[in-house]
Write an enzyme that holds these catalytic residues in place. Structure first.
Site, PDB file in Angstrom:
ATOM      1  N   PRO A  50       0.814  -1.223   0.000  1.00 52.44           N
ATOM      2  CA  PRO A  50       0.000   0.000   0.000  1.00 52.44           C
ATOM      3  C   PRO A  50       0.845   1.269   0.000  1.00 52.44           C
ATOM      4  O   PRO A  50       1.699   1.454   0.862  1.00 52.44           O
ATOM      5  CB  PRO A  50      -0.796  -0.122   1.311  1.00 52.44           C
ATOM      6  CG  PRO A  50       0.065  -0.968   2.202  1.00 52.44           C
ATOM      7  CD  PRO A  50       0.791  -1.916   1.299  1.00 52.44           C
ATOM      8  N   ASP A  89      -2.167   3.043   2.350  1.00 53.69           N
ATOM      9  CA  ASP A  89      -1.579   3.222   3.680  1.00 53.69           C
ATOM     10  C   ASP A  89      -2.036   4.576   4.180  1.00 53.69           C
ATOM     11  O   ASP A  89      -1.583   5.617   3.687  1.00 53.69           O
ATOM     12  CB  ASP A  89      -0.049   3.179   3.581  1.00 53.69           C
ATOM     13  CG  ASP A  89       0.575   2.607   4.836  1.00 53.69           C
ATOM     14  OD1 ASP A  89      -0.081   2.656   5.879  1.00 53.69           O
ATOM     15  OD2 ASP A  89       1.710   2.112   4.762  1.00 53.69           O
ATOM     16  N   TRP A 531       4.336   0.608   9.640  1.00 47.29           N
ATOM     17  CA  TRP A 531       4.945  -0.555   8.996  1.00 47.29           C
ATOM     18  C   TRP A 531       4.367  -1.858   9.557  1.00 47.29           C
ATOM     19  O   TRP A 531       4.346  -2.872   8.871  1.00 47.29           O
ATOM     20  CB  TRP A 531       6.458  -0.544   9.173  1.00 47.29           C
ATOM     21  CG  TRP A 531       7.119   0.547   8.400  1.00 47.29           C
ATOM     22  CD1 TRP A 531       7.542   1.754   8.870  1.00 47.29           C
ATOM     23  CD2 TRP A 531       7.420   0.543   7.000  1.00 47.29           C
ATOM     24  NE1 TRP A 531       8.091   2.499   7.865  1.00 47.29           N
ATOM     25  CE2 TRP A 531       8.036   1.789   6.702  1.00 47.29           C
ATOM     26  CE3 TRP A 531       7.235  -0.378   5.976  1.00 47.29           C
ATOM     27  CZ2 TRP A 531       8.464   2.119   5.423  1.00 47.29           C
ATOM     28  CZ3 TRP A 531       7.659  -0.052   4.698  1.00 47.29           C
ATOM     29  CH2 TRP A 531       8.268   1.180   4.423  1.00 47.29           C
ATOM     30  N   GLN A 567      12.667  -1.479   0.012  1.00 40.79           N
ATOM     31  CA  GLN A 567      11.748  -2.198   0.894  1.00 40.79           C
ATOM     32  C   GLN A 567      12.377  -3.447   1.513  1.00 40.79           C
ATOM     33  O   GLN A 567      11.707  -4.167   2.260  1.00 40.79           O
ATOM     34  CB  GLN A 567      10.484  -2.586   0.119  1.00 40.79           C
ATOM     35  CG  GLN A 567       9.678  -1.392  -0.340  1.00 40.79           C
ATOM     36  CD  GLN A 567       9.251  -0.501   0.809  1.00 40.79           C
ATOM     37  OE1 GLN A 567       8.910  -0.970   1.895  1.00 40.79           O
ATOM     38  NE2 GLN A 567       9.290   0.810   0.594  1.00 40.79           N
ATOM     39  N   TRP A 571       8.900  -2.995   3.838  1.00 40.74           N
ATOM     40  CA  TRP A 571       7.745  -3.888   3.707  1.00 40.74           C
ATOM     41  C   TRP A 571       8.152  -5.345   3.577  1.00 40.74           C
ATOM     42  O   TRP A 571       7.542  -6.223   4.191  1.00 40.74           O
ATOM     43  CB  TRP A 571       6.918  -3.437   2.510  1.00 40.74           C
ATOM     44  CG  TRP A 571       5.596  -4.125   2.381  1.00 40.74           C
ATOM     45  CD1 TRP A 571       4.638  -4.256   3.343  1.00 40.74           C
ATOM     46  CD2 TRP A 571       5.086  -4.765   1.210  1.00 40.74           C
ATOM     47  NE1 TRP A 571       3.561  -4.948   2.842  1.00 40.74           N
ATOM     48  CE2 TRP A 571       3.805  -5.266   1.537  1.00 40.74           C
ATOM     49  CE3 TRP A 571       5.573  -4.960  -0.073  1.00 40.74           C
ATOM     50  CZ2 TRP A 571       3.014  -5.952   0.612  1.00 40.74           C
ATOM     51  CZ3 TRP A 571       4.789  -5.627  -1.004  1.00 40.74           C
ATOM     52  CH2 TRP A 571       3.521  -6.123  -0.655  1.00 40.74           C
ATOM     53  N   LYS A 604      18.780  12.234  -6.454  1.00 33.12           N
ATOM     54  CA  LYS A 604      17.434  11.822  -6.094  1.00 33.12           C
ATOM     55  C   LYS A 604      16.431  12.783  -6.718  1.00 33.12           C
ATOM     56  O   LYS A 604      16.654  13.993  -6.764  1.00 33.12           O
ATOM     57  CB  LYS A 604      17.278  11.813  -4.570  1.00 33.12           C
ATOM     58  CG  LYS A 604      15.956  11.247  -4.074  1.00 33.12           C
ATOM     59  CD  LYS A 604      15.933  11.196  -2.557  1.00 33.12           C
ATOM     60  CE  LYS A 604      14.613  10.622  -2.058  1.00 33.12           C
ATOM     61  NZ  LYS A 604      14.560  10.592  -0.577  1.00 33.12           N
ATOM     62  N   LYS A 607      11.036  17.333  -6.020  1.00 38.67           N
ATOM     63  CA  LYS A 607      10.043  18.310  -6.468  1.00 38.67           C
ATOM     64  C   LYS A 607      10.584  19.724  -6.327  1.00 38.67           C
ATOM     65  O   LYS A 607      10.337  20.594  -7.154  1.00 38.67           O
ATOM     66  CB  LYS A 607       8.752  18.168  -5.653  1.00 38.67           C
ATOM     67  CG  LYS A 607       7.964  16.901  -5.940  1.00 38.67           C
ATOM     68  CD  LYS A 607       6.691  16.871  -5.112  1.00 38.67           C
ATOM     69  CE  LYS A 607       5.901  15.580  -5.345  1.00 38.67           C
ATOM     70  NZ  LYS A 607       4.698  15.521  -4.506  1.00 38.67           N
TER      71      LYS A 607
END
Length: 1251
Positions: A50, A89, A531, A567, A571, A604, A607
């Site tokens: 999610p 999430d 998490w 992850q 996750w 990276k 924005k």
């Protein structure tokens, strides 16, 4: 009933067509229909990790979503039922941080004043802020996933399953409360788990100070400790040294002060040895127990517990600092461990942590109270300096953890937290991990496996508000604790109706104490780490075990999951921990870990920096399919990083989609032509008889081999091997098969051959869209919706390409020998093209010869069987095959790959380089065969050595000047780069044709559009003008269009006109709508300069006489008929000479003797073996009368007499010859073309017949 194909436009707007496909899917409800069609089939379970709904999808989401979509689409098309539910999430820091910024909330006090109910209400408002945008964007990207049947972590039924998971762990004794030094976000006021803290490291510059700690028993001696966190010094309780390393007592020669530090770290304080004097050396263990004067007075009471002394531990290294570490046990994990082991602190004592959750100093640190710890650094350094305890101050650049949500520096801080025991089950985690399959596998074994080996207990609680509350009710004395595992249980225990499980709904609920007279139990204030919620989604998405128990058990473990490599500590880890703890088995079977998508500069994506293009702008410009294929066909699918470049998406259109689309357009155009010109309705049926054409068999074999490969690799989840092969296939289809069979597909080889070629191309494209459907769902649907019109089965279950199952490979069509032969042909052609490019010899200009040299006769045989294609693609007159390099004076030589070998061999590189350059031709030939060689104790492979070819000696200077060489591995190609005048002229004619074709394209004409080309060359002495006349027939036969000089009268219906430079002359081209009158009249035109078909004139020497009834010693032999087909080889030419002159059984020579293609337009003399050949003579026309016949796309030449004086045909015979060659009914033919044969046919005339 089959429908006719829709015309395919020359240009395509890929994004616009995708929008139309989306409307089609919406109209047919294709995704839901797929799910209904697959009900009852074996289940293929998939978990969708999610995402947070607090922002729009970025390229990381798009990448992971594309991988998931491809795999699940493929699983559906392999006959599985694939439920695809989207998850959200909704809890945790991402949401709370947005609210804190919006409402200017700075700490728990602000939330308390506001009220948890109002705070959570604000959180609830924004969790679905972007939900509709996500649905639109994900749908626009072609990903099929069920948003209506989604799960959200805020749903009470989802939260209830999380309570069940927690209670199961609690009942197993895996839950405890403890104090632990943990990464802590002072912006978010909460601890983070160890894997969260590893997600956002940055290079920062921090203060670095050396501080003096005077010994109690030797006040003039100071222990020198180093730290990059001055703010922790007020909480110092001990110092630590390594017991096994060497320390020194030294005297500073400028101040006479005495310092103790590690000998290997003296250079950290002094630049030169003349600045100090070593007084004594000793092991660190001798310092253990030495007491020192506290730095600050705040915790002097700890002296009674042994504080302010030196401890020993091996975590102290010689890598940095002074070798003496200052320890504040509640601000460092090692500090806490060492002080706890030494008894300086105890587990049950009051925590010495004078820093609140916002990172500000509290009492008793009165000198800096209220200051944020990072802001206090400079004031603490100032205090140290003023108190005489600062020995040195500098800065250090190092990697430091930042909060993954707020992007602010973390601190390490002791906090009470609820933990799940993980350390004890490390071996179980490793075993369960071994039962999973990862792509790429090294992530499983290395990155993830190493993380599991060092697994620590998991802090699952957060001191926050918007999350699933931890369901523990505890008495005020801590003696009673109740863990609640369901809503029903809570209602029974509290006597209250429960509709929601968030804090505002249950924090006020009390559970009566079992002990009479005791106050009720109240819930602990913490909520779960988000998490923990996402790690529980396999159970909570089904509301297990309260509902859908059978569905969960049928889908657990998941067949497949996929997310980014980050992850492994997120996750993937939490899924494995919870499933191992609950069921002692892994939560998934197969996993794809993708790399990171970075900005084009390697940074990276940000924005704030705007260093990447907006994803939807890219989709709207190039289409979703292009973005999908760009991402999947990149290193990111192998868990490597991808520097995203918009040009890469554009190149997918240019290099993959446009050629693929053009092949599809070409197919449709020629199916339409087949119906229009030949009266044949094309209908594709699988299982048609296999074509005998070798190139048809090759592309069919290659297609089935590809399907076999795709099935195998997709079973192994290796997308990174599949997509490059699919791209290679498109190259083979468009740049090899279609290119080399254009004439057949246009019908120039006859109707039957055309139908074979069209059926082959249709079969390949139809198979291809099946295979590519999971990868490029839009473009395959676009093509399918048209192509399905010619397929026999048309029913609702075939309304979309995505309803159809993935076809199994037809192994009977696979012929590896043909695939290998074509591969070798491609190598020859590629090498020849390289030579042409190197010498700047355009492919339009013919060259005399290409020589292929290889030691293996089987390879040469493969090349020979595809000779026609090599001659055509390289535009050369003759192919020569040889196994003898020496005959052409060619030998091998070698050079090292400096970059590869230099880095590997280092000092031995120079010696090995010399040995490489001295390798003989024989050794290099052996190296090419075996792929490796031993040199001076080093094994060198093909990537280490570059093989080149050279002409060996001056004796071969003529050969070296004539030929240019290039090779690949053990294949060598020589090209004769010395064209004669006729070849130059043909090259100019091809240039002429090319300019006309480009003008047709510019005018958006299709091949079937009738036009007449008029030209004017503005030069009296131009080669172009003479070429237009001498090669008129050649130009017209290629264009299938009349070419005429510009007339004196005014032209009407001009489509386009353009002037352009060609070889120094100004060429004016005019395209006029329709064919000119003489092209359409059907009557004889003025005699042409040459026949449509290539020919040779033949002449018997005086010493040889015609036999067996032949009366003339001169004649003409056609080398092809129709033009471009039935081409004679040398042996067939001799057989035609025998027939013409009756020379069966005679021994004679030909002069000149060469391949027929080199003899075209020449006179060949047949002479006695004992006669010397004196030379050859060119001729402008055949020696015998002839007539040209234009029949649609085909161009024929018929000889009216042969040999000279021997009449072959009259009007009736000629008509029969034409109908026989065309394979049409003579009576019908005569009805359409009667006027053509109403008068005598003139020599050299062209008859345009109607079919």
């Amino acid at each position: 009933m089959e429908l006719s194909l829709e015309a395919v436009p020359e240009t395509i707007d890929f994004p616009g067509e995708e929008e139309k496909i989306l409307e089609l899917w919406k109209k047919l409800d294709v995704f839901q229909t797929c799910l209904k069609q697959s009900e009852g089939k074996p289940r293929y379970s998939f978990y969708d990790g999610p995402p947070f709904a607090t922002g729009l999808p970025h390229y990381g989401h798009i990448l992971a979503g594309t991988i998931k979509d491809i795999v699940t689409r493929y699983a559906h098309q392999k006959g599985f039922h694939v439920e695809r539910r989207f998850g959200w999430d909704c809890h945790g820091l991402p949401v709370e941080f947005e609210i804190d910024k919006t409402l200017n909330i700075r700490g728990p006090e602000d939330v308390a004043r506001m009220g948890i109910d109002k705070y959570n209400a604000e959180c609830r408002k924004i969790v679905t802020r972007y939900a509709k945008d996500w649905e639109v964007i994900v749908g626009r990207l072609g990903r099929w996933i069920d948003f209506k049947n989604d799960y959200k972590t805020l749903y009470p039924w989802f939260m209830e399953s999380i309570w069940w998971v927690f209670k199961e762990l609690f009942n197993k004794g895996l839950v405890y409360k403890g104090v632990k030094v943990m990464p802590f976000s002072t912006t978010c006021n909460t601890p983070l788990s160890n894997f969260e803290s590893g997600q956002n490291y940055k290079e920062v510059v921090d203060p670095a100070v050396m501080v003096g700690f005077p010994l109690i028993d030797e006040p003039d001696v100071q222990l020198i400790a180093w730290t990059t966190t001055p703010w922790t010094l007020p909480s110092n309780l001990t110092l630590c040294v390594n017991p096994n390393l060497q320390y020194v007592l030294l005297q500073d020669l400028s101040t006479n002060k005495k310092y103790i530090l590690m000998e290997d770290r003296i250079s950290a304080l002094y630049k030169t040895e003349d600045q100090y004097k070593i007084l004594k050396r000793f092991k660190g263990e001798t310092l253990k127990g030495k007491r020192y004067k506290p730095l600050f007075p705040y915790f002097q009471q700890m002296s009674s517990k042994g504080a302010f002394q030196v401890l020993n531990d091996n975590y102290v290294t010689a890598e940095s600092g002074t070798g003496i570490v200052h320890q504040a046990p509640y601000f460092g994990e090692d500090d806490h461990r060492v002080c706890l082991a030494a008894g300086i602190i105890t587990r049950d004592q009051e925590v010495i942590c004078p820093v609140d959750n916002s990172g500000r100093f509290t009492f008793p640190v009165v000198d800096f109270q209220g200051q944020h710890v990072k802001d206090a650094d400079k004031n603490i350094i100032k205090w140290l300096k003023e108190s005489g305890r600062l020995v040195n101050a500098s800065t250090v650049k190092h990697s430091y953890p930042f909060c993954w949500r707020s992007d602010t520096p973390l601190i390490y801080k002791a906090v009470p937290s609820w933990f799940v025991r993980v350390e004890h089950m490390a071996s179980d985690l490793l075993r369960c991990n071994q039962d999973t399959y990862w792509v790429p596998d090294f992530i499983k074994e290395k990155r993830f496996g190493n993380w599991l080996k060092e697994a620590r207990d998991w802090a699952i609680s957060r001191n926050r508000y918007w999350g699933t509350p931890i369901p523990l009710w505890i008495s005020d004395d801590g003696l009673e604790i109740v863990c609640v595992g369901s809503i029903k249980e809570l209602e029974e225990l509290t006597g209250k109706k429960v509709n929601d499980l968030h804090r505002e709904s249950i924090d006020n609920l009390e559970i009566p104490s079992h002990r009479p007279g005791r106050p009720p139990l109240r819930r602990v204030p913490e909520v779960f780490d988000c998490w923990f919620e996402s790690g529980s989604m396999p159970y909570a998405q089904y509301h297990y075990p309260f509902e859908r128990k059978n569905e969960f058990e049928a889908s657990f473990p998941a067949d497949f999951i996929a997310e980014g490599i980050d992850q492994t500590r997120g996750w993937f880890y939490t899924l494995l921990v919870i499933s191992t703890a609950l069921f002692n088995k892994p939560p998934f079977k197969n996993l794809i870990a993708s790399g990171l998508v970075l900005a084009s500069d390697g940074q990276k994506m940000s924005k704030r920096k705007k260093n990447y293009p907006d994803p939807m702008e890219v989709v709207n410009k190039y289409g979703a399919d292009a973005l999908r294929l760009y991402l999947i066909n990149s290193p990111v699918v192998r868990a490597e990083s991808l520097r995203f470049k918009e040009d890469g998406v554009r190149d997918v259109l240019k290099d993959v989609f446009l050629p693929w689309y053009n092949a599809y357009r070409f197919l449709v155009q020629n199916i339409e032509r087949l119906g229009r010109e030949d009266g044949k309705v094309f209908q594709y049926r699988e299982g048609n008889a296999l074509s005998e054409n070798l190139m048809d068999r090759w592309i069919l074999s290659f297609t089935q081999s590809l399907m076999q490969f795709v099935h195998k690799e997709m079973t192994e989840y290796r997308l990174y091997t599949v997509v490059p092969r699919l791209v290679k296939f498109i190259d083979n289809l468009t740049n090899w098969y279609v290119r080399m069979n254009r004439r057949r597909l246009k019908g120039e080889g006859g109707v039957a051959d055309c139908e074979n070629a069209l059926n082959t191309l249709f079969s390949v494209l139809y198979s291809m869209i099946h295979v590519m459907a999971p990868f490029t769902p839009f473009l395959t649907e676009l093509m399918y919706q048209n192509l399905r019109r010619t397929v026999a089965h048309n029913n609702p279950s075939s309304d979309s390409i995505h309803y159809l199952m993935m076809p199994e490979p037809n192994t009977s069509l696979i012929d590896k020998n043909i695939e290998q032969a074509v591969s070798r042909m491609q190598t020859v052609i590629d090498l020849g093209r390289i030579i042409r490019d190197r010498k700047t010899l355009p492919i339009k200009y013919p060259l005399p010869e290409v020589v292929v040299i290889h030691q293996n006769q089987n390879v040469l045989n493969d090349v020979k069987c595809l000779e026609r294609y090599i001659l055509e693609e390289l535009n050369v007159r003759q192919l020569t095959l040889s196994a003898d390099k020496a005959k052409y004076g060619v030998s091998l030589r070698a050079e090292p790959d400096h970059k590869v070998l230099g880095a590997r061999l280092k000092g031995a590189f120079k010696e090995v380089t010399s040995a490489i350059r001295e390798l003989s031709d024989d050794k290099l030939q052996k190296f090419l065969v075996e792929g490796h060689i031993e040199l001076l104790g080093h094994t060198l492979n093909v990537e280490d050595i570059r093989i080149m070819f050279r002409f060996a000696s001056d004796s071969n200077a003529e050969v070296a000047q004539r030929y240019e060489a290039h090779g690949e591995n053990d294949m060598l190609v020589l090209v004769d780069i010395s064209p004669d005048a006729s070849m130059q002229e043909e090259g100019l004619a091809r240039e002429f044709i090319n300019r006309i074709q480009k003008l047709r394209k510019k005018a958006h004409l299709v091949p079937s559009d009738p036009v007449t080309v008029y030209y004017v060359v503005e030069s009296d002495v131009s080669d172009i003008a003479s070429i237009a006349v001498s090669h008129k027939n050649f130009i017209e036969s290629n264009l299938k269009t009349p070419l005429r000089p510009f007339p004196s009268t005014q032209l009407n219906n001009i489509i386009i006109e353009e002037k352009q430079q060609l070889k120094g002359s100004m060429l004016n081209l005019i395209l006029v709508k329709g064919f000119c009158a003489d092209w359409l009249s059907g009557g004889p035109t003025a005699p042409l300069s040459e026949p449509f078909c290539r020919y040779v004139n033949v002449c018997l020497d005086n010493k040889l006489q015609p036999r067996l009834g032949a009366t003339s010693s001169r004649g003409t032999i056609l080398l092809e008929n129709p033009a471009g087909q039935n081409i004679l080889n040398l042996q067939q030419l001799k057989e035609e000479i025998n027939i013409l002159f009756g020379l069966f059984g005679c021994h004679y020579n030909l002069g000149p003797c060469a391949s027929p293609e080199k003899l075209a337009g020449q006179t060949v003399y047949i002479y006695n073996e004992n006669t010397k050949f004196e030379g050859r003579q060119s001729c402008s026309l055949p020696q015998v009368p002839f007539v040209n016949v234009s029949a649609g796309q085909k161009k024929f030449t018929f000889l009216l007499e042969n040999p000279m004086g021997y009449t072959l045909t009259d009007t009736v015979k000629l008509r029969r010859m034409i109908t026989s060659a065309l394979g049409v009914d003579e009576k019908t033919f005569l009805q359409k073309n009667e006027s053509l044969f109403s008068e005598n046919i003139q020599n050299g005339a062209t008859l345009v017949v109607k079919l």
